[in-house]
Scaffold this active site. Structure first.
Site, mmCIF file in Angstrom:
data_model
loop_
_atom_site.group_PDB
_atom_site.id
_atom_site.type_symbol
_atom_site.label_atom_id
_atom_site.label_comp_id
_atom_site.label_asym_id
_atom_site.label_seq_id
_atom_site.Cartn_x
_atom_site.Cartn_y
_atom_site.Cartn_z
ATOM 1 N N CYS A 59 -51.527 -74.139 -3.249
ATOM 2 C CA CYS A 59 -50.174 -74.454 -2.787
ATOM 3 C C CYS A 59 -50.059 -73.886 -1.385
ATOM 4 O O CYS A 59 -50.458 -72.736 -1.145
ATOM 5 C CB CYS A 59 -49.139 -73.820 -3.707
ATOM 6 S SG CYS A 59 -47.455 -73.859 -3.056
ATOM 7 N N THR A 60 -49.533 -74.680 -0.461
ATOM 8 C CA THR A 60 -49.532 -74.247 0.938
ATOM 9 C C THR A 60 -48.570 -73.087 1.207
ATOM 10 O O THR A 60 -48.627 -72.469 2.265
ATOM 11 C CB THR A 60 -49.202 -75.425 1.869
ATOM 12 O OG1 THR A 60 -47.975 -76.038 1.454
ATOM 13 C CG2 THR A 60 -50.317 -76.459 1.848
ATOM 14 N N HIS A 61 -47.692 -72.805 0.255
ATOM 15 C CA HIS A 61 -46.832 -71.617 0.422
ATOM 16 C C HIS A 61 -47.618 -70.317 0.219
ATOM 17 O O HIS A 61 -47.268 -69.285 0.796
ATOM 18 C CB HIS A 61 -45.693 -71.630 -0.602
ATOM 19 C CG HIS A 61 -44.542 -72.526 -0.241
ATOM 20 N ND1 HIS A 61 -44.638 -73.898 -0.262
ATOM 21 C CD2 HIS A 61 -43.270 -72.236 0.140
ATOM 22 C CE1 HIS A 61 -43.455 -74.418 0.074
ATOM 23 N NE2 HIS A 61 -42.618 -73.423 0.332
ATOM 24 N N GLU A 67 -39.462 -69.243 -0.255
ATOM 25 C CA GLU A 67 -38.446 -69.959 0.538
ATOM 26 C C GLU A 67 -37.283 -69.042 0.917
ATOM 27 O O GLU A 67 -36.661 -69.225 1.954
ATOM 28 C CB GLU A 67 -37.904 -71.159 -0.254
ATOM 29 C CG GLU A 67 -38.846 -72.347 -0.330
ATOM 30 C CD GLU A 67 -39.029 -73.050 1.011
ATOM 31 O OE1 GLU A 67 -38.035 -73.264 1.710
ATOM 32 O OE2 GLU A 67 -40.187 -73.363 1.352
ATOM 33 N N TYR A 123 -40.749 -78.648 -5.142
ATOM 34 C CA TYR A 123 -41.197 -79.895 -5.780
ATOM 35 C C TYR A 123 -41.935 -79.603 -7.097
ATOM 36 O O TYR A 123 -42.043 -80.472 -7.945
ATOM 37 C CB TYR A 123 -42.192 -80.633 -4.872
ATOM 38 C CG TYR A 123 -41.616 -81.360 -3.682
ATOM 39 C CD1 TYR A 123 -40.249 -81.442 -3.447
ATOM 40 C CD2 TYR A 123 -42.469 -81.986 -2.778
ATOM 41 C CE1 TYR A 123 -39.760 -82.125 -2.345
ATOM 42 C CE2 TYR A 123 -41.989 -82.687 -1.678
ATOM 43 C CZ TYR A 123 -40.642 -82.744 -1.458
ATOM 44 O OH TYR A 123 -40.164 -83.430 -0.370
ATOM 45 N N GLY A 124 -42.466 -78.392 -7.199
ATOM 46 C CA GLY A 124 -43.403 -78.086 -8.279
ATOM 47 C C GLY A 124 -42.825 -78.130 -9.676
ATOM 48 O O GLY A 124 -43.566 -78.170 -10.655
ATOM 49 N N CYS A 147 -48.649 -80.420 1.535
ATOM 50 C CA CYS A 147 -48.131 -79.980 0.237
ATOM 51 C C CYS A 147 -49.062 -80.504 -0.840
ATOM 52 O O CYS A 147 -49.252 -81.724 -0.964
ATOM 53 C CB CYS A 147 -46.722 -80.547 0.051
ATOM 54 S SG CYS A 147 -45.990 -80.219 -1.563
ATOM 55 N N ASN A 148 -49.650 -79.600 -1.598
ATOM 56 C CA ASN A 148 -50.550 -80.015 -2.681
ATOM 57 C C ASN A 148 -49.804 -80.842 -3.728
ATOM 58 O O ASN A 148 -50.351 -81.802 -4.279
ATOM 59 C CB ASN A 148 -51.142 -78.785 -3.365
ATOM 60 C CG ASN A 148 -52.123 -78.029 -2.485
ATOM 61 O OD1 ASN A 148 -53.315 -78.199 -2.595
ATOM 62 N ND2 ASN A 148 -51.614 -77.192 -1.592
ATOM 63 N N THR A 149 -48.570 -80.458 -4.008
ATOM 64 C CA THR A 149 -47.810 -81.124 -5.065
ATOM 65 C C THR A 149 -47.490 -82.564 -4.663
ATOM 66 O O THR A 149 -47.656 -83.494 -5.449
ATOM 67 C CB THR A 149 -46.514 -80.337 -5.340
ATOM 68 O OG1 THR A 149 -46.844 -78.955 -5.516
ATOM 69 C CG2 THR A 149 -45.815 -80.847 -6.575
ATOM 70 N N ASP A 201 -43.656 -80.943 4.059
ATOM 71 C CA ASP A 201 -43.836 -80.131 2.855
ATOM 72 C C ASP A 201 -42.451 -80.030 2.213
ATOM 73 O O ASP A 201 -41.446 -80.387 2.823
ATOM 74 C CB ASP A 201 -44.373 -78.735 3.231
ATOM 75 C CG ASP A 201 -44.522 -77.813 2.028
ATOM 76 O OD1 ASP A 201 -44.967 -78.283 0.965
ATOM 77 O OD2 ASP A 201 -44.172 -76.617 2.132
ATOM 78 N N SER A 202 -42.413 -79.482 1.008
ATOM 79 C CA SER A 202 -41.112 -79.251 0.379
ATOM 80 C C SER A 202 -40.324 -78.178 1.129
ATOM 81 O O SER A 202 -39.111 -78.079 0.975
ATOM 82 C CB SER A 202 -41.315 -78.808 -1.071
ATOM 83 O OG SER A 202 -42.039 -77.586 -1.097
HETATM 84 N N1 DGL Z 1 -46.207 -76.128 -0.587
HETATM 85 C C1 DGL Z 1 -46.101 -76.938 -1.782
HETATM 86 C C2 DGL Z 1 -47.491 -77.190 -2.367
HETATM 87 O O1 DGL Z 1 -48.478 -77.040 -1.663
HETATM 88 C C3 DGL Z 1 -45.084 -76.338 -2.683
HETATM 89 C C4 DGL Z 1 -44.569 -77.263 -3.731
HETATM 90 C C5 DGL Z 1 -43.221 -76.896 -4.276
HETATM 91 O O2 DGL Z 1 -42.245 -77.126 -3.573
HETATM 92 O O3 DGL Z 1 -43.153 -76.438 -5.418
HETATM 93 O O4 DGL Z 1 -47.637 -77.562 -3.508
#
Ligand code: DGL
Length: 283
Positions: free
Chosen positions: A204-206, A172, A62-63, A93-95, A30-31
């Site tokens: 988003c997994t966060h 984060e 990443y978003g 990570c969805n992104t 993930d990011s």
């Molecule tokens: N956990 C990432 C997701 O699911 C976060 C992406 C990001 O870093 O913005 O999209």
């Protein structure tokens, strides 16, 4: 989104595996810390399989990045995981899934890659009033893959997409109870509340890390959906299809391309893995 034309400041990943033979494992990335929510579900589904997680902390979020940047980072991390013995990948990570999964599959056609996408289809099945909210990063909502998901499954409902810039960065930072985080959650939940949605996708997994705060902002009558468990079940099916025998201790290794301290702290506190150690992946 950032669309810089200059070369992105990619930090090289250490490609040297820890001492000892490469053990077949599942590579997860993930990011940042968000993918821990997927890692936890994977651990529950596959307790006997070694897991190797990379948080690309030095390049999060990443978003707000361009598609090309997300692809380059994802491929770089996947190369690292393959070198460490990963026999398949879970993009937690969805992104990164929205922008990079196709490039990864084209590059390594025989290497299974399981991604995570906002669960539009289950949300359509769950809504009672036909109004659904999606909270996700700007890059996920802008992606062609998300557009295709909506076209395929959400034609007959009202779907309100809510980009949430800044939320990943605050998560984060690690203080999940901060007032600043509460203010931002309120800012993104207010339009969904006003639209009268009864179902909200955490795309988003966060975001599951602050699920209780999002729930409080939206109201208890709103159903929150995330699909980490479904992704872990899919990963289990793929892993079992590979027919790889595993034996001995199934370790969980955590690496970060930035400061590994927040990753380790969250894994210990939120996941209850009290003795897990996170190390730095940057050489
Ligand atoms: N956990 C990432 C997701 O699911 C976060 C992406 C990001 O870093 O913005 O999209």
């Amino acid at each position: 989104m950032t669309t810089s034309t200059s070369a992105p400041p990619f930090a090289p990943l250490s490609s040297a595996p820890a001492a000892g033979p490469r053990v077949p494992c599942i590579g997860v990335f993930d990011s940042g810390v968000g993918g821990l929510t997927v890692l936890k579900a994977l651990r529950e589904q596959l307790p006997g399989v070694p897991l190797h997680y990379v948080a690309d902390t030095a390049h999060a979020p990443y978003g707000d990045r361009s598609s090309a940047y997300i692809v380059e980072r994802s491929v770089r991390i996947a190369e690292h995981l393959r070198h460490l013995g990963a026999r398949m990948a879970v993009v937690a990570c969805n992104t990164a899934t929205a922008h990079a999964v196709q490039a990864m599959r084209e590059r390594w056609p025989d290497w299974p890659v399981v991604g995570i996408e906002p669960g539009v289809k289950p949300a359509v099945a769950a809504t009672r009033n036909g109004r659904i909210g999606v909270m996700a990063t700007t890059a996920t909502i802008a992606s062609r893959r998300f557009e295709q998901l909506v076209e395929a499954h959400a034609r007959d409902v009202q779907l309100i997409s809510q980009p949430c810039p800044g939320l990943v960065s605050l998560i984060e930072q690690g203080d999940l109870r901060s007032a600043e985080l509460g203010d931002l959650i309120e800012r993104y939940c207010a339009p969904l509340r006003e639209a009268g949605v009864d179902t909200v996708l955490l795309g988003c997994t966060h975001y599951p890390l602050v699920q209780s705060r999002i729930q409080a902002a939206l109201g208890e009558h709103v159903t929150l959906l995330n699909i980490e468990d479904a992704v872990a079940r899919q990963a289990r099916r793929v892993w079992e299809g590979l027919g790889i025998a595993t034996s001995g201790d199934a370790t969980v290794a955590l690496e970060s391309t930035g400061d590994p301290t927040p990753l380790q702290r969250l894994a210990r506190e939120a996941l209850g893995w009290s003795d897990v150690v996170a190390t730095r992946a940057v050489t």
